[in-house]
Design a protein around this motif. Sequence first.
Motif, PDB file in Angstrom:
ATOM      1  N   GLY A  72      25.715  47.280  12.469  1.00 43.38           N
ATOM      2  CA  GLY A  72      26.739  47.080  11.392  1.00 43.38           C
ATOM      3  C   GLY A  72      26.527  45.598  10.596  1.00 43.38           C
ATOM      4  O   GLY A  72      27.345  45.361   9.983  1.00 43.38           O
ATOM      5  N   SER A  73      25.207  45.134  10.473  1.00 44.07           N
ATOM      6  CA  SER A  73      25.201  43.979   9.597  1.00 44.07           C
ATOM      7  C   SER A  73      24.668  44.202   8.560  1.00 44.07           C
ATOM      8  O   SER A  73      23.879  45.219   8.057  1.00 44.07           O
ATOM      9  N   PHE A  74      24.670  43.260   7.660  1.00 47.01           N
ATOM     10  CA  PHE A  74      24.473  43.506   6.162  1.00 47.01           C
ATOM     11  C   PHE A  74      22.757  43.321   6.017  1.00 47.01           C
ATOM     12  O   PHE A  74      22.080  43.994   5.354  1.00 47.01           O
ATOM     13  N   ARG A  75      22.252  42.758   7.085  1.00 50.89           N
ATOM     14  CA  ARG A  75      20.875  42.449   7.181  1.00 50.89           C
ATOM     15  C   ARG A  75      19.938  43.610   7.296  1.00 50.89           C
ATOM     16  O   ARG A  75      19.079  43.800   6.937  1.00 50.89           O
ATOM     17  N   GLU A  76      20.715  44.683   8.187  1.00 52.98           N
ATOM     18  CA  GLU A  76      20.446  45.950   8.302  1.00 52.98           C
ATOM     19  C   GLU A  76      20.139  46.548   7.163  1.00 52.98           C
ATOM     20  O   GLU A  76      19.174  47.437   6.632  1.00 52.98           O
ATOM     21  N   TYR A  77      21.226  46.574   6.204  1.00 52.91           N
ATOM     22  CA  TYR A  77      21.339  47.275   4.859  1.00 52.91           C
ATOM     23  C   TYR A  77      20.129  46.681   4.132  1.00 52.91           C
ATOM     24  O   TYR A  77      19.461  47.330   3.298  1.00 52.91           O
ATOM     25  N   GLN A  78      20.033  45.358   3.890  1.00 50.68           N
ATOM     26  CA  GLN A  78      18.746  44.590   3.256  1.00 50.68           C
ATOM     27  C   GLN A  78      17.357  45.153   3.616  1.00 50.68           C
ATOM     28  O   GLN A  78      17.003  45.466   2.870  1.00 50.68           O
ATOM     29  N   GLN A  79      17.132  45.567   4.854  1.00 46.16           N
ATOM     30  CA  GLN A  79      16.202  45.922   5.448  1.00 46.16           C
ATOM     31  C   GLN A  79      15.849  47.214   4.772  1.00 46.16           C
ATOM     32  O   GLN A  79      14.748  47.533   4.434  1.00 46.16           O
ATOM     33  N   LEU A  80      16.700  48.078   4.798  1.00 45.73           N
ATOM     34  CA  LEU A  80      16.668  49.332   4.583  1.00 45.73           C
ATOM     35  C   LEU A  80      16.519  49.420   3.108  1.00 45.73           C
ATOM     36  O   LEU A  80      15.604  50.491   2.762  1.00 45.73           O
ATOM     37  N   VAL A  81      17.037  48.773   2.303  1.00 48.70           N
ATOM     38  CA  VAL A  81      16.724  48.902   0.868  1.00 48.70           C
ATOM     39  C   VAL A  81      15.597  48.034   0.204  1.00 48.70           C
ATOM     40  O   VAL A  81      15.148  48.235  -0.680  1.00 48.70           O
TER      41      VAL A  81
END
Length: 302
Positions: A91-100
């Motif tokens: 649930g971290s923003f880092r995961e979202y950054q890695q995805l996009v």
Amino acid sequence: MLWFSHLSAGLPFPMPRRQAPLDRLKAIETLLLWEGRVTNSRLREFFPVHAVQASRDLTAYREQAEHNCHPVPGERGYRATDWVKPVLTEGSFREYQQLVGAAGSEGGLQTGVPSESVLEDATHTSLRIFPVVHAAIRTGQGVDIEYQSLRHPEGTRRRIFPHALIQAGVRWHVRAYCERAQAFRDFNLGRVRSATAVPVSAPATGAEDVEWNTPATLRLRPHQALTAAQSQMIRLEYFEGTVGLALTRRAPLVPYLIQAYRAALDPDRELPPAFLLQVHEPEQLPPCARWAETSDGGVLGS
């Protein structure tokens, strides 16, 4: 670049109809958490799968985390519920950054050999705020925010109508029309303390953001205080041996580039070794290409 790169590359046997690779299930959850919804077409932006397979993946995720999402007629996907929470991810923003594919994420370097990055995301991005802003950009509607600034560290209330996200070095900003200022401003997402969606259409859209739609060219040169030998070294390091570098971007983004390159705007005061580059003919830049905090806390050209 992606933290789920190899799992979907190939499988030794057919998967059951309702089962999906963990990488795609994680992507579904990440999009729900940070964008507030996930659709068939959005999932296929990240994975080379057919629409039928993407639909099966979405169904498989809902079977595992039904409390996180609900279907919306006509959208071919799900929206996040008010009580959405991480089940398969951190649930971290880092995961979202890695995805996009955003820069500055741990695991984003795919060099084939051991490598590290010192870049970090310095903006504390909240699950209570980012999805609201993202949805407002998508729908063209407003957001009521409580915003802190250097002039108003106690925070002020304002209504903004965002039209674009900006990843500026280690921070994330949003470009928005500010109802209070009656002008377009940049707002640091890390300074937004609360955000509430407002179902009101924007009085001005990104197409009307004149500064945003104005291109500006930033010209960089070696710092004037360097010796000839030092200047040649900097040209090889930054410019492939040429005299300088010219970068054309949206005018309000130029200040972030100046910060990223740590280029001197006042080379008589900003000296090496802290500043190895300088902006060539800064007076040729449009006013909005130099930013300053305004009296209302937003950021614009000065």
